[in-house]
Design a protein around this motif. Structure first.
Motif, PDB file in Angstrom:
ATOM      1  N   ASN A   1       0.873  -1.164   0.000  1.00 21.78           N
ATOM      2  CA  ASN A   1       0.000   0.000   0.000  1.00 21.78           C
ATOM      3  C   ASN A   1       0.910   1.214   0.000  1.00 21.78           C
ATOM      4  OD1 ASN A   1      -1.940  -1.905   0.360  1.00 21.78           O
ATOM      5  ND2 ASN A   1      -2.839  -0.991   2.164  1.00 21.78           N
TER       6      ASN A   1
ATOM      7  N   ALA B   1       1.541   5.424   0.208  1.00 18.05           N
ATOM      8  CA  ALA B   1       1.049   6.721   0.662  1.00 18.05           C
ATOM      9  C   ALA B   1       1.849   7.794  -0.047  1.00 18.05           C
ATOM     10  CB  ALA B   1       1.208   6.859   2.178  1.00 18.05           C
TER      11      ALA B   1
ATOM     12  N   ILE C   1      -2.936   5.858  -0.363  1.00 16.36           N
ATOM     13  CA  ILE C   1      -3.258   6.830   0.678  1.00 16.36           C
ATOM     14  C   ILE C   1      -2.742   8.197   0.251  1.00 16.36           C
ATOM     15  CG2 ILE C   1      -2.939   7.467   3.094  1.00 16.36           C
ATOM     16  CD1 ILE C   1      -2.258   4.423   3.561  1.00 16.36           C
ATOM     17  N   ASP C   2      -3.654   9.119   0.036  1.00 14.40           N
ATOM     18  CA  ASP C   2      -3.295  10.507  -0.224  1.00 14.40           C
ATOM     19  C   ASP C   2      -3.666  11.264   1.045  1.00 14.40           C
ATOM     20  OD1 ASP C   2      -3.310  13.242  -0.909  1.00 14.40           O
ATOM     21  OD2 ASP C   2      -3.779  12.783  -2.991  1.00 14.40           O
ATOM     22  N   PRO C   3      -2.694  11.879   1.720  1.00 15.82           N
ATOM     23  CA  PRO C   3      -2.992  12.523   3.002  1.00 15.82           C
ATOM     24  C   PRO C   3      -3.986  13.679   2.890  1.00 15.82           C
ATOM     25  CG  PRO C   3      -0.833  13.171   2.254  1.00 15.82           C
ATOM     26  CD  PRO C   3      -1.307  12.089   1.328  1.00 15.82           C
TER      27      PRO C   3
ATOM     28  N   ILE D   1       0.588  12.257   8.010  1.00 17.56           N
ATOM     29  CA  ILE D   1      -0.120  11.082   8.533  1.00 17.56           C
ATOM     30  C   ILE D   1       0.142  10.939  10.031  1.00 17.56           C
ATOM     31  CG2 ILE D   1      -0.255   8.558   8.446  1.00 17.56           C
ATOM     32  CD1 ILE D   1       0.299   8.858   5.370  1.00 17.56           C
TER      33      ILE D   1
END
Length: 121
Positions: free
Chosen positions: A34, A36, A67-69, A113
């Motif tokens: 995954n 980010a 995951i895009d913050p 994050i």
């Protein structure tokens, strides 16, 4: 050569080594990650796929969910789109400039994050 910076063609060898040293087995099984990153799916991933031979990273695959913050700093009362990195940093009270340098961006994503989830290392 810095241990922290590498050319695109070195990335997956270094990443494979890093994963192996940190407990991921390389028993000829594909490793799924995954990712980010700010705009990773629409920019960084395409850049990597263009620059790196597919057989160089055949044992590593990125999951389709990334995951895009920005979603962590979206304000439904103010925003009609996801905020950019500068807005995210401001909302997180992280006083840094956005340089659009890959290493700086990666570190800022980690900070965003961690700040959101109050993770301290």
């Amino acid at each position: 050569n810095s241990p922290y910076i590498c050319y695109p063609e070195e990335l997956f060898t270094r990443l494979s080594n890093f994963l192996f040293v940190n407990g991921y087995n390389d028993d000829n099984e594909k490793i799924y990650l995954n990712v980010a990153g700010k705009n990773f799916a629409t920019f960084d991933l395409m850049f990597l796929q263009e620059k790196i031979q597919k057989n160089d990273w055949s044992n590593i695959s990125f999951r389709s969910r990334m995951i895009d913050p920005a979603i962590l700093y979206f304000d439904h009362l103010k925003d009609n789109h996801l905020p950019n990195m500068e807005t995210c940093l401001d909302r997180a009270s992280i006083r840094e400039k956005v340089t659009h340098n890959a290493v700086d961006d990666a570190i800022q994503v980690i900070k965003l994050i961690r700040r959101k989830y109050k993770i301290h290392f």
